[in-house]
Design an enzyme around this catalytic site. Sequence first.
Site, PDB file in Angstrom:
ATOM      1  N   ASP A   1      -2.404  23.228  93.416  1.00 55.14           N
ATOM      2  CA  ASP A   1      -1.658  24.234  92.642  1.00 55.14           C
ATOM      3  C   ASP A   1      -0.184  23.872  92.545  1.00 55.14           C
ATOM      4  O   ASP A   1       0.700  24.732  92.596  1.00 55.14           O
ATOM      5  CB  ASP A   1      -1.819  25.626  93.263  1.00 55.14           C
ATOM      6  CG  ASP A   1      -3.247  26.140  93.192  1.00 55.14           C
ATOM      7  OD1 ASP A   1      -4.072  25.493  92.524  1.00 55.14           O
ATOM      8  OD2 ASP A   1      -3.545  27.178  93.803  1.00 55.14           O
TER       9      ASP A   1
ATOM     10  N   THR B   1      11.755  37.473  97.345  1.00 51.31           N
ATOM     11  CA  THR B   1      11.417  36.590  98.462  1.00 51.31           C
ATOM     12  C   THR B   1      12.656  35.794  98.857  1.00 51.31           C
ATOM     13  O   THR B   1      13.500  35.457  98.015  1.00 51.31           O
ATOM     14  CB  THR B   1      10.271  35.633  98.086  1.00 51.31           C
ATOM     15  OG1 THR B   1      10.646  34.850  96.939  1.00 51.31           O
ATOM     16  CG2 THR B   1       9.012  36.426  97.755  1.00 51.31           C
TER      17      THR B   1
ATOM     18  N   ASP C   1       4.790  15.962  89.082  1.00 48.34           N
ATOM     19  CA  ASP C   1       5.054  17.310  89.595  1.00 48.34           C
ATOM     20  C   ASP C   1       6.047  17.280  90.747  1.00 48.34           C
ATOM     21  O   ASP C   1       7.018  18.050  90.786  1.00 48.34           O
ATOM     22  CB  ASP C   1       3.733  17.946  90.043  1.00 48.34           C
ATOM     23  CG  ASP C   1       3.798  19.465  90.051  1.00 48.34           C
ATOM     24  OD1 ASP C   1       4.888  20.011  89.842  1.00 48.34           O
ATOM     25  OD2 ASP C   1       2.758  20.106  90.274  1.00 48.34           O
TER      26      ASP C   1
ATOM     27  N   ARG D   1      11.808  19.790  83.061  1.00 48.22           N
ATOM     28  CA  ARG D   1      11.765  18.805  84.152  1.00 48.22           C
ATOM     29  C   ARG D   1      10.511  17.947  84.053  1.00 48.22           C
ATOM     30  O   ARG D   1      10.523  16.755  84.370  1.00 48.22           O
ATOM     31  CB  ARG D   1      11.811  19.500  85.508  1.00 48.22           C
ATOM     32  CG  ARG D   1      10.612  20.361  85.815  1.00 48.22           C
ATOM     33  CD  ARG D   1      10.689  21.006  87.187  1.00 48.22           C
ATOM     34  NE  ARG D   1       9.784  20.387  88.121  1.00 48.22           N
ATOM     35  CZ  ARG D   1       9.109  21.049  89.047  1.00 48.22           C
ATOM     36  NH1 ARG D   1       9.252  22.361  89.172  1.00 48.22           N
ATOM     37  NH2 ARG D   1       8.306  20.426  89.867  1.00 48.22           N
TER      38      ARG D   1
ATOM     39  N   ASP E   1       3.745  29.387  89.371  1.00 52.21           N
ATOM     40  CA  ASP E   1       2.427  29.453  90.001  1.00 52.21           C
ATOM     41  C   ASP E   1       2.495  29.381  91.529  1.00 52.21           C
ATOM     42  O   ASP E   1       1.576  29.823  92.212  1.00 52.21           O
ATOM     43  CB  ASP E   1       1.548  28.309  89.477  1.00 52.21           C
ATOM     44  CG  ASP E   1       1.327  28.412  87.966  1.00 52.21           C
ATOM     45  OD1 ASP E   1       0.990  29.516  87.505  1.00 52.21           O
ATOM     46  OD2 ASP E   1       1.502  27.405  87.268  1.00 52.21           O
TER      47      ASP E   1
ATOM     48  N   GLU F   1       1.583  22.312  94.716  1.00 51.90           N
ATOM     49  CA  GLU F   1       2.239  22.187  96.019  1.00 51.90           C
ATOM     50  C   GLU F   1       1.727  20.932  96.725  1.00 51.90           C
ATOM     51  O   GLU F   1       0.518  20.685  96.778  1.00 51.90           O
ATOM     52  CB  GLU F   1       1.943  23.417  96.877  1.00 51.90           C
ATOM     53  CG  GLU F   1       2.357  24.742  96.237  1.00 51.90           C
ATOM     54  CD  GLU F   1       3.845  24.830  96.021  1.00 51.90           C
ATOM     55  OE1 GLU F   1       4.610  24.388  96.909  1.00 51.90           O
ATOM     56  OE2 GLU F   1       4.267  25.342  94.960  1.00 51.90           O
TER      57      GLU F   1
ATOM     58  N   GLY G   1       8.906  30.834  86.199  1.00 56.39           N
ATOM     59  CA  GLY G   1       9.035  29.579  86.926  1.00 56.39           C
ATOM     60  C   GLY G   1       9.043  28.387  85.989  1.00 56.39           C
ATOM     61  O   GLY G   1       9.336  28.513  84.795  1.00 56.39           O
ATOM     62  N   SER G   2       8.679  27.221  86.522  1.00 54.87           N
ATOM     63  CA  SER G   2       8.679  25.993  85.729  1.00 54.87           C
ATOM     64  C   SER G   2       7.323  25.739  85.070  1.00 54.87           C
ATOM     65  O   SER G   2       7.251  25.398  83.889  1.00 54.87           O
ATOM     66  CB  SER G   2       9.047  24.797  86.616  1.00 54.87           C
ATOM     67  OG  SER G   2      10.322  24.955  87.187  1.00 54.87           O
TER      68      SER G   2
END
Length: 602
Positions: A570, A191, A315, A328, A218, A572, A248-249
């Site tokens: 999620d 991507t 987050d 993080r 995610d 975001e 990912g994280s």
Amino acid sequence: MNLVLGTCQEGSETLLHGEFGTYPPKGMRYALSLTRTELHIQRLVPKPDTDHRTVLRLIDIVGCHTKRSHTVANSSAFFCVYAYPLKKRKVAVGLSRSRQRVAKTFQVDSAEHFEDNLRVAEKWAVAIKCLVLGVNISSETEIIRSLLPRPRRLLLLLNPFGGKGNALQWCQSHILPMITEAEVSFNLIQTERQNHARELVQSISLSEWDGIVAISGDGLLYEVINGLMERPDWEEAIKMPLGILPCGSGNAVAAAINLNAGFEQTLGQELLTSCTLLLCHGAISPLDLVSVTTSSGSRSFSFLSVAWGFISDVDIESEKYRHMGSARFTLGTMVRLASLNTYRGRLSFLPAPDCAGHRPILRSITMAANGSLPFPRMPLHRTVSDMGLCEERRTLCYRGLDPGDETTPSPSSPPHSASFPASSFSFENLSENLMADGRGPQEGSLAPPSPVVSPTARRMRGPPDNFLVPLDQPVPKSWVTVEDDFVLVLAIYQTHLGADLYTAPFAHFNDGLIHLAYVKAGISRAALVRLFLAMEKGTHFEQACPHVTCVPVRAFRIEPLTQKGIITVDGERVEYGPIQGQIHHGVANLITGINPVKISKL
């Protein structure tokens, strides 16, 4: 050599038994016994001092290939078993267990002619593959190639910027070798921007693929799910099996898949190896989704969580530390604890009936509109170092399972795989690189209100929200409302919020429930730290903290009364303001690898 059907010493049914040599040839002979769950390997020559045998569990095996020698005069056939069992290794603080690649090649040499030896090798390869893929066979089954399903074709979507930016490197060193050994066809696309995956899945031909796999955290899976739900054929599209390989994280869903298989909790490359192993097995489980609506009328579908307060603050505010990977979140938690915020708000929810087995844990009294308790208070119940292609591929030719096929593929390119340089991938060549080949929300004893949707929401695709009313209308009388000062509110529907946050131990992929947890103001920083530390092992609900409440629900609404704050879906960030959601039971499919009831805890 004869194949024998019978019973192992352990009492389980033996599907196949035979005696074979090994490759490289060292004068050794082994007896192999295959059961439904294990491959037993016992050395015969030279005779060992003890009756020790090697046991490979079928859940640790990804594939089995047949081969022949480069030497034409050699009439032997070979079959190679690829597995990733847990092995002990030394670490700084003692011993740890990690998955290490094992490739065992056995020589079938009892017959004079190659074709006869090849038939035996193929029989073993087919039987092992059937068990890996969940095809039911017994000692009475005629083991032939037609028992196997055709090789799967997976669309791999890789986010090169996820986590520490190691996704492409890990894909090349871990993922591609394993799925090649499993004879999985694939096309890999990197991507290039946010929502790229969302756009791609809106227009692909679903019939060309057996699954879509996100190689990232995610966030990429969120794009894929919502891209599928935006298609005109969303009811069919959302049934496409979805997989996730953690690069990912957060990696919450990957951790949930790992737990579902009965594997011990792990992180990083170990988690990636376990999830790739399960992807090779390919079993599918239904997955609940939650439709989430914001005050602007925007509607999306969530597979993980909706968060407000402490968790969403950490987050989003920790994004500046993304280069640290999952660390993080630890740093972000420490920073946020130093200036702990509380948020005034109104939380409403529709309790789920008949959830005694899900252990709702209530730490504070929540009052219904008439001032009574809506339900009684419940008591508290108590690495892989060598991931390259195997050495023997440089010496032996790969053989397909068709005895009439005289082609000899290159050792580095077994059939049924399409491994292309990442830079060569494009959306236009998706169909060129590989050959083409609703249930609604669970109803409970509470009658849901009639669905009322806004004009904006009517343009959204997906199942109707039968439990929700528009955000500008009061919640139904059957709902429970709590107005208070909150440290955090979390609606979660998976076991994990992160790879090391075992947040909802009683959750399942398709239990038809949202596990709504909230922490009220008044909790001390020390108690909050203890809560999150205990969450690593899923024991946080055993702490007697009066500020913590968790209850299973079917739908919820969050109405912030504090002017500023962060809400995430999620992981975001979404617009700040009133938000609501409801569960849709089993509308999607998730590649989980195995049936958990067949696997015991390691």
